[in-house]
Design a protein around this motif. Structure first.
Motif, PDB file in Angstrom:
ATOM      1  N   LYS A  56     -22.338  23.894  -7.275  1.00 35.31           N
ATOM      2  CA  LYS A  56     -21.816  22.594  -6.844  1.00 35.31           C
ATOM      3  C   LYS A  56     -21.464  21.721  -8.048  1.00 35.31           C
ATOM      4  N   LEU A  57     -22.257  21.808  -9.099  1.00 32.26           N
ATOM      5  CA  LEU A  57     -21.965  21.029 -10.303  1.00 32.26           C
ATOM      6  C   LEU A  57     -20.688  21.518 -10.984  1.00 32.26           C
ATOM      7  N   GLU A  58     -20.455  22.816 -10.970  1.00 35.13           N
ATOM      8  CA  GLU A  58     -19.200  23.338 -11.538  1.00 35.13           C
ATOM      9  C   GLU A  58     -18.008  22.758 -10.777  1.00 35.13           C
ATOM     10  N   ALA A  59     -18.109  22.710  -9.459  1.00 39.82           N
ATOM     11  CA  ALA A  59     -17.019  22.154  -8.659  1.00 39.82           C
ATOM     12  C   ALA A  59     -16.908  20.643  -8.849  1.00 39.82           C
ATOM     13  N   TYR A  60     -18.040  19.976  -8.936  1.00 39.82           N
ATOM     14  CA  TYR A  60     -18.058  18.524  -9.058  1.00 39.82           C
ATOM     15  C   TYR A  60     -17.460  18.057 -10.391  1.00 39.82           C
ATOM     16  N   TYR A  61     -17.733  18.786 -11.454  1.00 41.51           N
ATOM     17  CA  TYR A  61     -17.256  18.403 -12.788  1.00 41.51           C
ATOM     18  C   TYR A  61     -15.936  19.075 -13.149  1.00 41.51           C
ATOM     19  N   LEU A  62     -15.201  19.500 -12.154  1.00 42.24           N
ATOM     20  CA  LEU A  62     -13.915  20.158 -12.371  1.00 42.24           C
ATOM     21  C   LEU A  62     -12.958  19.272 -13.157  1.00 42.24           C
ATOM     22  N   ASN A  63     -12.893  17.998 -12.817  1.00 46.66           N
ATOM     23  CA  ASN A  63     -11.964  17.093 -13.513  1.00 46.66           C
ATOM     24  C   ASN A  63     -12.301  16.972 -14.996  1.00 46.66           C
ATOM     25  N   ASN A  65     -14.144  19.353 -16.855  1.00 44.96           N
ATOM     26  CA  ASN A  65     -14.127  20.646 -17.552  1.00 44.96           C
ATOM     27  C   ASN A  65     -12.825  21.421 -17.394  1.00 44.96           C
ATOM     28  N   GLY A  66     -12.092  21.160 -16.335  1.00 47.02           N
ATOM     29  CA  GLY A  66     -10.865  21.893 -16.061  1.00 47.02           C
ATOM     30  C   GLY A  66     -11.107  23.061 -15.111  1.00 47.02           C
ATOM     31  N   PHE A  67     -10.059  23.406 -14.385  1.00 47.14           N
ATOM     32  CA  PHE A  67     -10.146  24.441 -13.356  1.00 47.14           C
ATOM     33  C   PHE A  67     -10.486  25.806 -13.945  1.00 47.14           C
ATOM     34  N   ARG A  68      -9.853  26.159 -15.037  1.00 44.34           N
ATOM     35  CA  ARG A  68     -10.100  27.478 -15.650  1.00 44.34           C
ATOM     36  C   ARG A  68     -11.546  27.630 -16.106  1.00 44.34           C
ATOM     37  N   VAL A  69     -12.079  26.594 -16.718  1.00 44.99           N
ATOM     38  CA  VAL A  69     -13.471  26.641 -17.184  1.00 44.99           C
ATOM     39  C   VAL A  69     -14.406  26.773 -15.992  1.00 44.99           C
ATOM     40  N   ALA A  70     -14.154  25.997 -14.944  1.00 44.38           N
ATOM     41  CA  ALA A  70     -15.004  26.063 -13.753  1.00 44.38           C
ATOM     42  C   ALA A  70     -14.976  27.467 -13.146  1.00 44.38           C
ATOM     43  N   LEU A  71     -13.784  28.021 -13.007  1.00 41.13           N
ATOM     44  CA  LEU A  71     -13.680  29.377 -12.428  1.00 41.13           C
ATOM     45  C   LEU A  71     -14.326  30.423 -13.328  1.00 41.13           C
ATOM     46  N   LYS A  72     -14.160  30.275 -14.633  1.00 43.26           N
ATOM     47  CA  LYS A  72     -14.792  31.209 -15.575  1.00 43.26           C
ATOM     48  C   LYS A  72     -16.314  31.136 -15.468  1.00 43.26           C
ATOM     49  N   ASN A  73     -16.851  29.927 -15.367  1.00 40.39           N
ATOM     50  CA  ASN A  73     -18.297  29.757 -15.234  1.00 40.39           C
ATOM     51  C   ASN A  73     -18.805  30.314 -13.907  1.00 40.39           C
ATOM     52  N   ILE A  74     -18.068  30.064 -12.841  1.00 35.06           N
ATOM     53  CA  ILE A  74     -18.450  30.606 -11.531  1.00 35.06           C
ATOM     54  C   ILE A  74     -18.373  32.125 -11.558  1.00 35.06           C
ATOM     55  N   GLN A  75     -17.355  32.651 -12.204  1.00 36.36           N
ATOM     56  CA  GLN A  75     -17.213  34.112 -12.309  1.00 36.36           C
ATOM     57  C   GLN A  75     -18.393  34.726 -13.061  1.00 36.36           C
ATOM     58  N   SER A  76     -18.847  34.083 -14.125  1.00 33.57           N
ATOM     59  CA  SER A  76     -19.978  34.638 -14.873  1.00 33.57           C
ATOM     60  C   SER A  76     -21.269  34.547 -14.063  1.00 33.57           C
ATOM     61  N   ILE A 123     -18.052  17.417  -1.070  1.00 32.92           N
ATOM     62  CA  ILE A 123     -17.366  16.465  -0.204  1.00 32.92           C
ATOM     63  C   ILE A 123     -18.309  16.000   0.902  1.00 32.92           C
ATOM     64  N   LYS A 124     -19.054  16.944   1.479  1.00 31.56           N
ATOM     65  CA  LYS A 124     -20.018  16.575   2.526  1.00 31.56           C
ATOM     66  C   LYS A 124     -21.075  15.622   1.993  1.00 31.56           C
ATOM     67  N   LYS A 125     -21.512  15.849   0.770  1.00 33.63           N
ATOM     68  CA  LYS A 125     -22.583  15.045   0.187  1.00 33.63           C
ATOM     69  C   LYS A 125     -22.090  13.676  -0.270  1.00 33.63           C
ATOM     70  N   HIS A 126     -20.920  13.648  -0.887  1.00 35.26           N
ATOM     71  CA  HIS A 126     -20.433  12.411  -1.490  1.00 35.26           C
ATOM     72  C   HIS A 126     -19.394  11.702  -0.642  1.00 35.26           C
ATOM     73  N   GLY A 127     -18.856  12.407   0.362  1.00 36.02           N
ATOM     74  CA  GLY A 127     -17.892  11.796   1.262  1.00 36.02           C
ATOM     75  C   GLY A 127     -16.531  11.521   0.641  1.00 36.02           C
ATOM     76  N   ARG A 128     -16.207  12.228  -0.430  1.00 30.54           N
ATOM     77  CA  ARG A 128     -14.903  11.999  -1.056  1.00 30.54           C
ATOM     78  C   ARG A 128     -14.463  13.262  -1.795  1.00 30.54           C
ATOM     79  N   ILE A 129     -13.194  13.279  -2.090  1.00 26.30           N
ATOM     80  CA  ILE A 129     -12.632  14.366  -2.896  1.00 26.30           C
ATOM     81  C   ILE A 129     -12.351  13.794  -4.269  1.00 26.30           C
ATOM     82  N   ASP A 130     -12.909  14.395  -5.303  1.00 17.80           N
ATOM     83  CA  ASP A 130     -12.668  13.922  -6.674  1.00 17.80           C
ATOM     84  C   ASP A 130     -11.520  14.677  -7.291  1.00 17.80           C
TER      85      ASP A 130
END
Length: 130
Positions: A56-63, A65-76, A123-130
């Motif tokens: 969830k933190l990887e998705a939350y901090y996407l803005n 870290n960037g999409f590629r970094v988030a996906l790379k971290n999730i992949q690992s 989104i469920k927790k914070h009620g918004r899309i960042d």
């Protein structure tokens, strides 16, 4: 009350690695102390909960870290062999539908689905899309 500065919710790129180090240490202690089998199962539930927080933190901090970094971290995270073993330890009937779907996505390394489910949880927790 949501505290973004708490250790649980603050972003640390090494958090997953630290969680797995803690898991190995605690698992060895369980074996060493010859504690009942359910202690291993409880540890598995706890670690999987911590992993879900990492995702969830990887998705939350996407803005940040960037999409590629988030996906790379999730992949690992998905590729971690110990995590794969943990997913198989936990009985499917003791998890929610959403947790089971996430575990399937992790097991089959469906990185985009893992990301999407983590984003939905935010989104469920914070009620918004960042």
């Amino acid at each position: 009350c949501y505290n973004q500065d708490s250790l649980t919710h603050s972003y640390n790129p090494e958090k997953f690695k630290q969680i797995m180090i803690m898991y190995r240490y605690l698992f060895e202690k369980i074996k060493e102390l010859e504690i009942r089998d359910d202690a291993s199962l409880r540890l598995a539930y706890t670690i999987l909960g911590n992993v879900r927080t990492c995702l969830k933190l990887e998705a939350y901090y996407l803005n940040k870290n960037g999409f590629r970094v988030a996906l790379k971290n999730i992949q690992s995270i998905c590729a971690d062999l110990e995590l794969q073993k943990l997913i198989n330890i936990v009985p499917k009937n003791r998890l929610s539908f959403q947790q089971n779907i996430l575990n399937i996505a992790l097991r089959y390394k469906l990185v985009l689905l893992v990301y999407a489910m983590s984003k939905i949880q935010n989104i469920k927790k914070h009620g918004r899309i960042d």
